[in-house]
Design a protein around this motif. Sequence first.
Motif, PDB file in Angstrom:
ATOM      1  N   LEU A   1      28.682  36.605  41.625  1.00 37.48           N
ATOM      2  CA  LEU A   1      28.664  37.896  40.784  1.00 37.48           C
ATOM      3  C   LEU A   1      29.930  37.362  39.459  1.00 37.48           C
ATOM      4  O   LEU A   1      29.735  38.168  38.617  1.00 37.48           O
ATOM      5  CB  LEU A   1      28.867  39.125  41.236  1.00 37.48           C
ATOM      6  CG  LEU A   1      27.545  38.988  42.560  1.00 37.48           C
ATOM      7  CD1 LEU A   1      27.641  40.427  42.745  1.00 37.48           C
ATOM      8  CD2 LEU A   1      26.365  38.424  41.640  1.00 37.48           C
ATOM      9  N   LEU A   2      31.066  37.176  40.227  1.00 33.96           N
ATOM     10  CA  LEU A   2      32.194  37.349  39.429  1.00 33.96           C
ATOM     11  C   LEU A   2      31.920  37.236  37.871  1.00 33.96           C
ATOM     12  O   LEU A   2      32.880  37.637  37.935  1.00 33.96           O
ATOM     13  CB  LEU A   2      34.033  36.743  40.074  1.00 33.96           C
ATOM     14  CG  LEU A   2      33.680  37.319  41.968  1.00 33.96           C
ATOM     15  CD1 LEU A   2      34.973  36.689  42.335  1.00 33.96           C
ATOM     16  CD2 LEU A   2      34.273  38.861  41.290  1.00 33.96           C
ATOM     17  N   PRO A   3      32.099  36.045  37.710  1.00 29.34           N
ATOM     18  CA  PRO A   3      31.657  35.330  36.546  1.00 29.34           C
ATOM     19  C   PRO A   3      31.142  36.338  34.966  1.00 29.34           C
ATOM     20  O   PRO A   3      30.742  35.977  34.314  1.00 29.34           O
ATOM     21  CB  PRO A   3      31.619  33.560  36.479  1.00 29.34           C
ATOM     22  CG  PRO A   3      31.652  33.876  37.584  1.00 29.34           C
ATOM     23  CD  PRO A   3      31.310  34.646  38.329  1.00 29.34           C
ATOM     24  N   LEU A   4      30.149  37.167  35.432  1.00 28.12           N
ATOM     25  CA  LEU A   4      29.122  38.004  35.242  1.00 28.12           C
ATOM     26  C   LEU A   4      28.984  39.268  35.512  1.00 28.12           C
ATOM     27  O   LEU A   4      28.747  40.511  34.534  1.00 28.12           O
ATOM     28  CB  LEU A   4      27.981  37.659  36.354  1.00 28.12           C
ATOM     29  CG  LEU A   4      27.356  36.140  37.071  1.00 28.12           C
ATOM     30  CD1 LEU A   4      25.637  36.573  37.426  1.00 28.12           C
ATOM     31  CD2 LEU A   4      26.702  35.337  35.510  1.00 28.12           C
ATOM     32  N   LEU A   5      30.895  39.385  35.725  1.00 28.64           N
ATOM     33  CA  LEU A   5      30.530  40.667  35.576  1.00 28.64           C
ATOM     34  C   LEU A   5      31.416  41.476  33.604  1.00 28.64           C
ATOM     35  O   LEU A   5      32.031  40.751  32.941  1.00 28.64           O
ATOM     36  CB  LEU A   5      30.999  41.067  36.528  1.00 28.64           C
ATOM     37  CG  LEU A   5      30.829  41.396  38.010  1.00 28.64           C
ATOM     38  CD1 LEU A   5      32.009  41.825  39.180  1.00 28.64           C
ATOM     39  CD2 LEU A   5      29.441  41.833  38.369  1.00 28.64           C
ATOM     40  N   ASP A   6      31.146  42.646  33.053  1.00 22.24           N
ATOM     41  CA  ASP A   6      31.571  42.418  31.792  1.00 22.24           C
ATOM     42  C   ASP A   6      32.790  43.713  32.610  1.00 22.24           C
ATOM     43  O   ASP A   6      33.219  45.004  32.599  1.00 22.24           O
ATOM     44  CB  ASP A   6      30.750  43.764  31.604  1.00 22.24           C
ATOM     45  CG  ASP A   6      31.153  44.442  30.178  1.00 22.24           C
ATOM     46  OD1 ASP A   6      32.314  43.939  30.343  1.00 22.24           O
ATOM     47  OD2 ASP A   6      30.425  45.121  29.436  1.00 22.24           O
ATOM     48  N   TYR A   7      34.114  42.700  32.103  1.00 22.13           N
ATOM     49  CA  TYR A   7      34.812  43.323  33.308  1.00 22.13           C
ATOM     50  C   TYR A   7      36.054  44.534  31.832  1.00 22.13           C
ATOM     51  O   TYR A   7      36.529  45.775  32.369  1.00 22.13           O
ATOM     52  CB  TYR A   7      36.180  42.271  33.686  1.00 22.13           C
ATOM     53  CG  TYR A   7      36.296  41.428  34.172  1.00 22.13           C
ATOM     54  CD1 TYR A   7      36.027  42.060  35.989  1.00 22.13           C
ATOM     55  CD2 TYR A   7      35.295  40.491  34.179  1.00 22.13           C
ATOM     56  CE1 TYR A   7      35.335  41.854  36.505  1.00 22.13           C
ATOM     57  CE2 TYR A   7      34.771  39.415  35.136  1.00 22.13           C
ATOM     58  CZ  TYR A   7      34.827  40.189  36.274  1.00 22.13           C
ATOM     59  OH  TYR A   7      34.972  39.225  37.950  1.00 22.13           O
ATOM     60  N   ASP A   8      35.563  44.103  30.749  1.00 23.40           N
ATOM     61  CA  ASP A   8      36.063  45.161  29.820  1.00 23.40           C
ATOM     62  C   ASP A   8      35.573  46.500  29.991  1.00 23.40           C
ATOM     63  O   ASP A   8      36.050  47.710  29.575  1.00 23.40           O
ATOM     64  CB  ASP A   8      35.948  44.800  28.217  1.00 23.40           C
ATOM     65  CG  ASP A   8      36.463  43.501  28.062  1.00 23.40           C
ATOM     66  OD1 ASP A   8      37.834  43.455  28.448  1.00 23.40           O
ATOM     67  OD2 ASP A   8      35.872  42.715  26.691  1.00 23.40           O
ATOM     68  N   THR A   9      34.158  46.432  29.954  1.00 20.27           N
ATOM     69  CA  THR A   9      33.704  47.801  30.066  1.00 20.27           C
ATOM     70  C   THR A   9      33.785  48.531  31.337  1.00 20.27           C
ATOM     71  O   THR A   9      34.277  50.144  32.437  1.00 20.27           O
ATOM     72  CB  THR A   9      31.553  47.718  30.929  1.00 20.27           C
ATOM     73  OG1 THR A   9      31.461  47.104  29.056  1.00 20.27           O
ATOM     74  CG2 THR A   9      31.324  49.130  31.090  1.00 20.27           C
ATOM     75  N   ILE A  10      34.551  47.574  32.707  1.00 21.06           N
ATOM     76  CA  ILE A  10      35.194  47.909  34.100  1.00 21.06           C
ATOM     77  C   ILE A  10      36.344  48.656  33.670  1.00 21.06           C
ATOM     78  O   ILE A  10      36.896  49.778  34.198  1.00 21.06           O
ATOM     79  CB  ILE A  10      35.166  46.982  34.943  1.00 21.06           C
ATOM     80  CG1 ILE A  10      33.550  46.374  35.639  1.00 21.06           C
ATOM     81  CG2 ILE A  10      35.532  47.545  36.805  1.00 21.06           C
ATOM     82  CD1 ILE A  10      33.626  45.566  35.901  1.00 21.06           C
ATOM     83  N   ARG A  11      37.030  47.845  32.860  1.00 19.06           N
ATOM     84  CA  ARG A  11      38.380  48.866  32.653  1.00 19.06           C
ATOM     85  C   ARG A  11      38.219  49.776  31.255  1.00 19.06           C
ATOM     86  O   ARG A  11      38.457  50.253  32.452  1.00 19.06           O
ATOM     87  CB  ARG A  11      38.963  47.556  31.614  1.00 19.06           C
ATOM     88  CG  ARG A  11      40.731  47.756  31.797  1.00 19.06           C
ATOM     89  CD  ARG A  11      41.315  46.757  31.049  1.00 19.06           C
ATOM     90  NE  ARG A  11      40.967  45.481  31.445  1.00 19.06           N
ATOM     91  CZ  ARG A  11      40.554  44.533  31.135  1.00 19.06           C
ATOM     92  NH1 ARG A  11      39.405  44.629  29.834  1.00 19.06           N
ATOM     93  NH2 ARG A  11      40.630  43.506  31.690  1.00 19.06           N
ATOM     94  N   ALA A  12      37.554  50.167  31.171  1.00 14.45           N
ATOM     95  CA  ALA A  12      37.614  51.334  30.116  1.00 14.45           C
ATOM     96  C   ALA A  12      36.594  52.326  31.037  1.00 14.45           C
ATOM     97  O   ALA A  12      36.510  53.458  30.309  1.00 14.45           O
ATOM     98  CB  ALA A  12      36.814  50.901  28.837  1.00 14.45           C
TER      99      ALA A  12
END
Length: 345
Positions: A119-130
């Motif tokens: 799943l790691l390449p599919l996660l929305d890291y900008d949303t997670i960080r925010a």
Amino acid sequence: MHRRHFLTAAIATSLLPLLHPRPGQAATDVVKPPRLQEGDRVAIVSPASATFLQEQVDIVVDAVRGLGLEPVLMPHAQARYGSLAGTDEQRAADINQSFADTSIAALLPITGGWGSSRLLPLLDYDTIRANPKILVGFSDITSLLLGIHAQTGLVTFHGPNGLTAWRPDQTEPFRQVLFSGESLTFRNQQAGDDGDRLMNTRFRLQTIIPGRAEGRLFGGNLTVLSGIVGSPYMPNLEGAILFLEDVGEETYRIDRLMTHLRLAGVFDQLAGFVFGQCVRCNPAGGFGSLTLEEVIWGHIEPLGIPAWYGAMIGHIEPMLTLPIGTRVAVESDRGTIQMLESAVI
């Protein structure tokens, strides 16, 4: 090359490390999630193996309610794709949706197994960080704990999955760390197998190198962690305290995994090391095999850093709730991991 093209290429090249962090590169500063409060909503997710029995899902729902929290079963939590809990896209969508939903305070996996690394390449890291939230789990969930921290700086938690026992000796430190924001000192229980022996027979501390060290705490399942070494989802371990555990691996496989970490330079970066429990990790070949102790000592003792063996960390109960990415101190003579700061705000 035309000057404009040259400048454009140079700028693009300089931005590449920011757009695609190098292995071991910290993506951002540490971000702590808000602490849990009674009545908070908790997303029940399945990032890895499928759950085939409805009863098991119901047990996790009851556990969340027993903690005084509101369970939210995510859309694909009971999906199936072979042995996985749905396709990679479905499982990642539940993680992304959980972080995007402002009414949800935490994510709790039903179980581990295999599949989280996909799943790691599919996660929305900008949303997670925010939208920092509590993510807790162990075993295969190790890749999410480390990958999300590496990409966002979010403090994650190596702790219970939904199907762990949730007895008081597990639930109380969970509450202390995630509800109260306490800075705990973790140490092994001192008791015999049947509770009335004169000597401790389980979770015995063995000091590899005596001493005290401070650093950010990282770790988890050895097999899973080894699988993301060299990727952008491995945190920067320079000056870190690393803990490892595993389950069901023959001793030569543990040696192979530890050798991989050594060859990759992982051990050279560390300030301290803790090895937990390796459940059902038996040597193949009988007397022809190294023991697990010989394997661990052989890789760690030459480092000369404070290190100990036998921590109550692994596929055991009670399951400790350990913060990934916050500063801790370890004392290998005493076998303690002391949180130096709260892991939540």
